[in-house]
Design a protein around this motif. Sequence first.
Motif, short mmCIF file in Angstrom:
data_model
loop_
_atom_site.label_atom_id
_atom_site.label_comp_id
_atom_site.label_asym_id
_atom_site.label_seq_id
_atom_site.Cartn_x
_atom_site.Cartn_y
_atom_site.Cartn_z
N GLY A 182 49.37 39.27 41.56
CA GLY A 182 47.92 39.60 40.77
C GLY A 182 47.40 38.27 40.21
O GLY A 182 48.27 37.25 40.21
N ASP A 183 46.29 38.18 39.42
CA ASP A 183 45.69 37.07 38.83
C ASP A 183 46.62 36.73 37.75
O ASP A 183 47.04 35.50 37.35
N GLY A 184 47.40 37.72 36.90
CA GLY A 184 48.19 37.53 35.80
C GLY A 184 49.39 37.11 36.29
O GLY A 184 49.94 35.94 36.01
N ASP A 185 49.82 37.84 37.29
CA ASP A 185 51.37 37.36 38.19
C ASP A 185 51.14 36.04 38.75
O ASP A 185 52.36 35.13 38.48
N ILE A 238 46.52 37.28 46.48
CA ILE A 238 46.22 37.59 45.01
C ILE A 238 45.22 38.52 44.83
O ILE A 238 44.11 38.33 45.49
N GLU A 239 45.45 39.68 44.28
CA GLU A 239 44.58 40.94 44.03
C GLU A 239 43.85 40.44 42.67
O GLU A 239 44.63 40.68 41.62
N ASN A 240 42.89 39.78 42.75
CA ASN A 240 42.25 39.12 41.36
C ASN A 240 41.28 40.04 40.74
O ASN A 240 40.07 40.29 41.30
N ASN A 241 41.56 40.57 39.51
CA ASN A 241 40.50 41.59 38.75
C ASN A 241 40.37 40.75 37.48
O ASN A 241 39.36 41.50 36.53
N GLY A 242 40.72 39.57 37.07
CA GLY A 242 40.20 39.05 35.90
C GLY A 242 40.93 39.53 34.62
O GLY A 242 40.64 39.13 33.36
N VAL A 243 41.84 40.40 34.99
CA VAL A 243 42.60 41.01 33.77
C VAL A 243 43.93 41.18 34.12
O VAL A 243 44.30 41.54 35.23
N TYR A 244 44.67 41.65 33.05
CA TYR A 244 46.02 42.26 33.41
C TYR A 244 45.72 43.74 33.31
O TYR A 244 45.79 44.50 32.28
N GLY A 245 45.87 44.37 34.71
CA GLY A 245 45.56 45.87 34.44
C GLY A 245 46.58 46.50 33.87
O GLY A 245 46.55 47.51 33.04
N LEU A 246 47.94 46.32 34.31
CA LEU A 246 49.10 47.30 33.99
C LEU A 246 49.27 47.14 32.62
O LEU A 246 50.00 48.20 31.98
MG LIG Z 1 44.95 41.34 37.27
#
Ligand SMILES: [Mg+2]
Lengths: 351, 605
Positions: A111-114, A137-145
């Motif tokens: 992810g983007d955080g990862d 990278i599955e990029n969503n601009g946030v830490y989803g989890l």
């Molecule tokens: Mg993310």
Amino acid sequence: MSYIKKPAVRHPSLQANALGLTVRDYEGAMSTLCAGCGHDSVTAAIVRAFHELDTPPHLIAKLSGIGCSSKTPTYFVSGAHGFNSAHGRMPAIVSGAAAANRELTYIGVSGDGDSLSIGLGQMAHAIRRNVNMLYVIENNGVYGLTKGQFSASADVGSKSKKGEANTQSPIDPIMLALSIGATFVARSFSGDKAALVPILKAGIRHKGLALVDVLSPCVTFNDHEGSTKSYTHTRKHQLPVIEADFVPRRSPIETSQAPGTVQTVTMHDGSVVRLHKVAADYDPTDREKAWSFLHARAAAGDIPVGLLYIDEKGTEMHAGNKTVAQPLSQVPFEQLCPGSAALEALQQHYR
Amino acid sequence: MKTRINEFAFKLANANGTGSASANSLIMQAIFRMGIPVAGKNLFPSNIQGLPTWYEIRVNKQGHTARTATFDLMVAMNAETYARDIKEVPPGGWVLYDSSWPLTLSMLRDDVTFLGVPFAKMCAEAFTQARERTLMKNIMYAGTLAALLDMDMQIIDVMLKEKFGKKPALMESNKKAIVLGYDYAKKHFECPLPIRLEKMNATADSILIDGNTATALGCLYAGVTVAAWYPITPSTGVLDAFTAFCAKYRTDKKTGERSYCILQAEDELAAVGMIIGAAWNGARAFTSTSGPGISLMNELIGLAYYAEIPIVIVDVQRVGPSTGMPTRTQQGDLMTCAYASHGDTKHVILLPANPAECFYFAQNAFDIAERLQTPVFILTDLDIGMNDWVVPRLKWDDSFKPNRGRVLTAAELEALPKYYRYSPEDELGVAARTLPGVHAKGAFFTRGSGHNKLGCYTEIPDEYQEVMDRLTRKHAAAKTIVPPAIIERHEAATFGVVTIGGCDLAVREAMEQLRHLGLFGDFMRVRAFPFGEDVEEFLQSHSTIFVVEQNRDAQLKSLLTLETRVSKEKLRSVIAYGGFPLQAKQVVDIVVPHLRQDVAQEAGQ
Ligand SMILES: [Mg+2]
Ligand SMILES: Cc1ncc(C[n+]2csc(CCOP(=O)(O)OP(=O)(O)O)c2C)c(N)n1
Ligand code: SF4
């Protein structure tokens, strides 16, 4: 999280591939992500890519870090070996795994955080090492989890769900990768499977690290008005630069496009990527020009998408190391241990 | 002064980066080749050039080669440290110094003999280049020492030939410097001194090797194919040696192809991640680091423990916490390695005492790791790792086959109805693993998140605990396969002494000195964690036990109280943690008053 069973990802025809396997055989466990999460669409594209490439499932190694995105390897190719590791550490683990066995097909999901916060160093160094892998990278601009904190890919001015605007400048994995010598760089959108699948296929076939940054909206924490990573914003601002077609080895290559707008790149295994230039003056094989173009477009608020850069001549990790062809994990012990006579001789130097 | 043959020590004081190291090791090696038990301790600063550095050489015909406390001869080659170096010489001793410049009067003593040799002047006359003048000064004092201590010049000759045989110019200048130094001494001093060398036959079946090199060799012979690391003193030598051995033994002469892959990682987090990936994928893999690296690796060590991935981590300990004193030795990482990572974790640790054990333990570590499917630590330290030790020649049994533990083959998987990663378990508490790519039926999902005995994700308390309890059984089972303690009993023993690692020689010497004082004890050197029944039994059989170790907080003692049935009251700490290798004197000075006090107390009761 939603516990309602979602319709299974299904190829329209359920056709068998060369191994006699259908798309079903490349699916994984049922997703436990939120309904509508962009990551599930990426999963579906990965399923299709491996199916269409006829990859034997058990020869795939799928690894990830931690995050909603990093959960997704459970949801594709259940016949593959999986490793859900630690936050930001997937790149090192894949590097070591690939060192031990160069024959498997590696996919790392992050992810983007990862990848851009805790794992930025590891991602960057895996790129430099040019490990033979597909890096998504599955990029969503946030830490989803961890429930919606801004990530390092959040744009300046992008608003959180509570309305607070991000002030720190973003890290763009594409620009970073280009600047540190990545040999395959692509950006895509989870909502555009038609564009994403060929990019994934080319990335899997690429010899070296193929970085694919997929904009993959988080419906729960970052899909609102004012977010630059929402479905609406991404659809509106994405700027197709290059559309890629992946043509496997031995398939006839048709040329329907007007010459000059299509560029073909032959890959190591003989497959071909055909790159349709939507932006006529763009050259996906010229690092400097690509960088300048992308930099200017991003500054203007566009989101350039496509297979943005490819270099099939880069030195992959094992080529750089001159590793034997046989996977290191399979070299017989007798060939590895120098034996007693050599030890005896060696010890003369320690007298 | 009474003549003392093969039983003395001398110390060489130099400035770092002046090339003294090669002269010092030449002297040490020459003594070794004369067949005399010898030890060299390099006490060097964390610096590339300029700071003071010392090299201590002890010769001892009885084989006591721990660091000693007194030096009969000081080779004072660093004007900056003259004052303290001269002060350190015991009455009746000698100071060899560069008399090109006069000594400050206040430094002179009338109870020691000053031997002045105009090294700098002689070098200026004999050599033209500046660098050569600095370098040859060192080799020149080696020549002087050869005369003073009666070293075998023929041996030195052979050594120079081996070293510079292919470089005649260097050979020439080294030879010249040695002879100049030698002749000057012969002409101006009464040679040899009462402390001197005489050929023996005690090292014929030995080698002179440092622990880092021996560790690397053990890894090579174990069949390691992947190593990952990040440079850090004092462990860098392990990977330097491993790289050199691989280049020599694992590179196809014709094609240049390598049957190994060494990854210089971006940091220790990545280094341990890489070996986890490699081991998961079936390669024997290790990393080598020191304390700061262990701190960084903690998170993933827990992953390897919980996901049951067999990795080997070499920790060449240095003085901590933080950057601490990076070029000094300590045993301060015992606790952190025993329980590295968050949550309930417990690891297997091997504790070699010398380079020979480094070789055998390194080789064995991979069998243990793979049999138990767990991380194994090899804890050495700067003294073992970077100093040259005289150890028995290393042996290798060509019939050795590595024990890869329970790994299912394609045929075994084919025959299974269904494969589960974490069951069924065997008597060690270990379940069979599969390697990626071997067979479709072997595929499973490795995870650091909660899993049950089938390998599936779980958040159910009983399922989680069931796996954790098996890991406890597995750790307990390790007791039966790790190297046993070394135990030496004395029939008149009234107390026990327990120690670890590089303290070995100093403690043995101390116990001999105690025997001369009429104090008899039993000796035990623990060689692994978890502690076996032999350790339990030793602890049970003594009412007074001294625990000798090199850290402030008595970590071995703590570990013994936590992990054995011993009662805390019985254990007494003997610690030295200033950063230099342990001396017998440090042990004797603490133990004697304790024992005398006990005797006095008993008498008073
Ligand atoms: Mg993310
Ligand atoms: C060492 C460590 N620190 C923090 C966390 C908590 N954590 C889990 S996922 C996550 C962020 C994930 O964000 P991203 O990679 O963008 O994935 P997403 O959920 O958005 O798909 C964090 C901070 C952790 N698991 N490990
Ligand atoms: S929180 Fe966001 S990223 Fe996570 S599953 Fe839900 S929608 Fe996807």
